[in-house]
Design a protein around this motif. Structure first.
Motif, mmCIF file in Angstrom:
data_model
loop_
_atom_site.group_PDB
_atom_site.id
_atom_site.type_symbol
_atom_site.label_atom_id
_atom_site.label_comp_id
_atom_site.label_asym_id
_atom_site.label_seq_id
_atom_site.Cartn_x
_atom_site.Cartn_y
_atom_site.Cartn_z
ATOM 1 N N ALA A 6 0.820 -1.212 0.000
ATOM 2 C CA ALA A 6 0.000 0.000 0.000
ATOM 3 C C ALA A 6 0.853 1.261 0.000
ATOM 4 O O ALA A 6 0.489 2.253 -0.619
ATOM 5 N N ALA A 7 1.985 1.240 0.675
ATOM 6 C CA ALA A 7 2.826 2.439 0.761
ATOM 7 C C ALA A 7 3.367 2.841 -0.607
ATOM 8 O O ALA A 7 3.526 4.008 -0.891
ATOM 9 N N VAL A 8 3.644 1.863 -1.471
ATOM 10 C CA VAL A 8 4.175 2.174 -2.789
ATOM 11 C C VAL A 8 3.060 2.704 -3.694
ATOM 12 O O VAL A 8 3.252 3.629 -4.454
ATOM 13 N N ILE A 9 1.873 2.136 -3.589
ATOM 14 C CA ILE A 9 0.746 2.571 -4.395
ATOM 15 C C ILE A 9 0.219 3.915 -3.896
ATOM 16 O O ILE A 9 -0.387 4.666 -4.628
ATOM 17 N N ARG A 10 0.493 4.233 -2.633
ATOM 18 C CA ARG A 10 0.112 5.495 -1.997
ATOM 19 C C ARG A 10 -1.384 5.598 -1.742
ATOM 20 O O ARG A 10 -1.984 6.643 -1.890
ATOM 21 N N THR A 11 -2.021 4.480 -1.401
ATOM 22 C CA THR A 11 -3.411 4.574 -0.963
ATOM 23 C C THR A 11 -3.402 5.051 0.471
ATOM 24 O O THR A 11 -2.491 4.753 1.227
ATOM 25 N N PRO A 12 -4.407 5.835 0.873
ATOM 26 C CA PRO A 12 -4.411 6.356 2.240
ATOM 27 C C PRO A 12 -4.453 5.221 3.254
ATOM 28 O O PRO A 12 -5.232 4.285 3.116
ATOM 29 N N ALA A 13 -3.593 5.307 4.226
ATOM 30 C CA ALA A 13 -3.554 4.310 5.291
ATOM 31 C C ALA A 13 -4.315 4.850 6.496
ATOM 32 O O ALA A 13 -4.302 6.046 6.746
ATOM 33 N N PRO A 14 -4.979 3.987 7.226
ATOM 34 C CA PRO A 14 -5.666 4.478 8.420
ATOM 35 C C PRO A 14 -4.653 5.001 9.427
ATOM 36 O O PRO A 14 -3.528 4.521 9.508
ATOM 37 N N ARG A 15 -5.025 6.022 10.180
ATOM 38 C CA ARG A 15 -4.135 6.643 11.168
ATOM 39 C C ARG A 15 -4.100 5.784 12.421
ATOM 40 O O ARG A 15 -4.939 5.909 13.287
ATOM 41 N N THR A 16 -3.130 4.880 12.477
ATOM 42 C CA THR A 16 -2.951 4.061 13.669
ATOM 43 C C THR A 16 -1.520 4.200 14.118
ATOM 44 O O THR A 16 -0.633 4.495 13.329
ATOM 45 N N ALA A 17 -1.292 3.986 15.383
ATOM 46 C CA ALA A 17 0.057 4.081 15.927
ATOM 47 C C ALA A 17 0.913 2.931 15.406
ATOM 48 O O ALA A 17 0.404 1.865 15.059
ATOM 49 N N LEU A 18 2.216 3.140 15.351
ATOM 50 C CA LEU A 18 3.140 2.099 14.934
ATOM 51 C C LEU A 18 3.126 0.977 15.962
ATOM 52 O O LEU A 18 3.201 1.225 17.160
ATOM 53 N N ARG A 19 3.011 -0.249 15.470
ATOM 54 C CA ARG A 19 3.007 -1.404 16.367
ATOM 55 C C ARG A 19 3.954 -2.449 15.814
ATOM 56 O O ARG A 19 3.918 -2.758 14.623
ATOM 57 N N GLY A 33 11.939 16.847 6.890
ATOM 58 C CA GLY A 33 10.597 16.297 6.900
ATOM 59 C C GLY A 33 10.051 16.316 8.307
ATOM 60 O O GLY A 33 10.804 16.499 9.281
ATOM 61 N N TYR A 34 8.735 16.138 8.434
ATOM 62 C CA TYR A 34 8.075 16.224 9.739
ATOM 63 C C TYR A 34 6.922 15.238 9.752
ATOM 64 O O TYR A 34 6.003 15.342 8.942
ATOM 65 N N LEU A 35 6.985 14.270 10.653
ATOM 66 C CA LEU A 35 5.971 13.229 10.725
ATOM 67 C C LEU A 35 5.571 13.038 12.182
ATOM 68 O O LEU A 35 6.431 13.078 13.071
ATOM 69 N N LEU A 36 4.285 12.833 12.410
ATOM 70 C CA LEU A 36 3.820 12.582 13.770
ATOM 71 C C LEU A 36 3.947 11.096 14.097
ATOM 72 O O LEU A 36 3.835 10.241 13.215
ATOM 73 N N LYS A 37 4.158 10.803 15.377
ATOM 74 C CA LYS A 37 4.389 9.422 15.794
ATOM 75 C C LYS A 37 3.171 8.532 15.654
ATOM 76 O O LYS A 37 3.309 7.317 15.681
ATOM 77 N N ASP A 38 1.983 9.098 15.483
ATOM 78 C CA ASP A 38 0.815 8.248 15.281
ATOM 79 C C ASP A 38 0.654 7.838 13.816
ATOM 80 O O ASP A 38 -0.332 7.221 13.438
ATOM 81 N N SER A 39 1.648 8.132 13.001
ATOM 82 C CA SER A 39 1.633 7.721 11.595
ATOM 83 C C SER A 39 1.702 6.209 11.495
ATOM 84 O O SER A 39 2.285 5.536 12.347
ATOM 85 N N SER A 40 1.143 5.689 10.435
ATOM 86 C CA SER A 40 1.181 4.239 10.231
ATOM 87 C C SER A 40 2.593 3.795 9.844
ATOM 88 O O SER A 40 3.429 4.609 9.440
ATOM 89 N N ARG A 41 2.813 2.532 9.933
ATOM 90 C CA ARG A 41 4.090 1.938 9.544
ATOM 91 C C ARG A 41 4.397 2.265 8.085
ATOM 92 O O ARG A 41 5.509 2.635 7.737
ATOM 93 N N GLU A 42 3.393 2.132 7.235
ATOM 94 C CA GLU A 42 3.579 2.395 5.813
ATOM 95 C C GLU A 42 3.930 3.856 5.562
ATOM 96 O O GLU A 42 4.753 4.163 4.702
ATOM 97 N N GLU A 43 3.305 4.767 6.302
ATOM 98 C CA GLU A 43 3.615 6.191 6.141
ATOM 99 C C GLU A 43 5.052 6.481 6.559
ATOM 100 O O GLU A 43 5.743 7.265 5.909
ATOM 101 N N LEU A 44 5.509 5.851 7.627
ATOM 102 C CA LEU A 44 6.893 6.035 8.070
ATOM 103 C C LEU A 44 7.876 5.517 7.034
ATOM 104 O O LEU A 44 8.837 6.206 6.673
#
Length: 188
Positions: free
Chosen positions: A7-20, A134-145
Motif C-alpha cells: 500500500a505504501a508504494v501505491i500510496r493509498t491512504p492508510a488508516p491513522r494508527t500508531a506504529l506497532r 521532513g516532519y511526521l507525527l508518531k501516530d503515523s502508520s508503519r507504511e507512512e513512516l
C-alpha cells in the motif's frame, strides 16, 4: 512470480494508527532488489519509542543505530554519517531542534525526519527553520513512516498531512496581499 505492491508504494491512504511491532509487513524485498542499505539513526529519549522504530525498520534492509538525546545524535552523526536521522523533538540534554541545527551546520547532506507527537506551531516552525527535511507525527502508520524514509532518501520532503495546512497558512500570512512570488501584482 507475482509482483507485490504494498500500500505504501501505491500510496493509498492508510488508516491513522500508531506504529506497532506486531503489525509488520515485509517490504524488505523492495530494498534487496535495489541493493539499498541506508544507515538510519533513531533518536528518541524513550526506550519504548526507539525499540518500536527498530522493530519496524530492522526487517527493511536498513543499518540501524540508536541515540537517546540530541547530544548523542550529534556525536553519532559525526561518527556514522547516516543517510537519515529519525529525530524526536523533546529530549533531555539537547532537544531535536537544537540537534537538527547543529547536525545540518556540519553535515548538510544528512536527511533529518522529525518524528514527534508535537504538532504545535512553535515546534514545527523551529524544526523547519533549523533545517529539518521532513516532519511526521508518531501516530503515523508503519507504511507512512517507511514511505517518508524512502522519500527523504530520494530528496523529497515528507510532511504529515495534519501539519501541512499550518505550513501553507503561515506562508500565506507572510505574503503581502495581492502580490505573487515574483513580486508583481496579480492584476498587472
Amino acid at each position: 512470480a507475482v509482483q507485490r505492491y504494498p500500500a505504501a508504494v501505491i500510496r493509498t491512504p492508510a488508516p491513522r494508527t500508531a506504529l506497532r511491532a506486531d503489525d509488520l509487513m515485509d517490504l524488505s524485498y523492495l530494498y534487496k532488489e535495489n541493493n539499498m542499505s541506508s544507515m538510519v539513526l533513531i533518536v528518541d529519549d524513550e526506550y519504548a519509542g526507539r525499540e518500536t522504530l527498530q522493530s519496524v525498520l530492522e526487517g527493511e534492509g536498513y543499518q540501524l543505530e540508536m541515540a537517546e538525546n540530541g547530544m548523542q545524535a550529534i556525536e553519532k552523526a559525526k561518527k556514522l554519517l547516516p543517510d537519515v536521522i529519525l529525530l524526536d523533538l523533546k529530549m533531555p540534554i539537547l532537544n531535536g531542534v537544537q540537534a537538527t541545527r547543529a547536525i545540518k551546520e556540519k553535515y548538510p547532506n544528512v536527511r533529518i525526519l522529525i518524528l514527534t507527537t508535537y504538532d504545535a506551531d512553535e515546534w514545527l516552525f523551529d524544526a523547519i527553520r533549523s533545517g529539518a527535511d521532513g516532519y511526521l507525527l508518531k501516530d503515523s502508520s508503519r507504511e507512512e513512516l517507511l514511505l517518508a524514509i524512502r522519500e527523504l532518501a530520494a530528496g523529497k520532503t515528507p510532511i504529515d498531512p495534519s501539519v501541512g495546512g499550518k505550513i501553507f497558512r503561515q506562508v500565506a500570512r507572510q505574503a503581502p496581499p495581492g502580490m505573487t512570488a515574483v513580486g508583481a501584482s496579480r492584476y498587472d
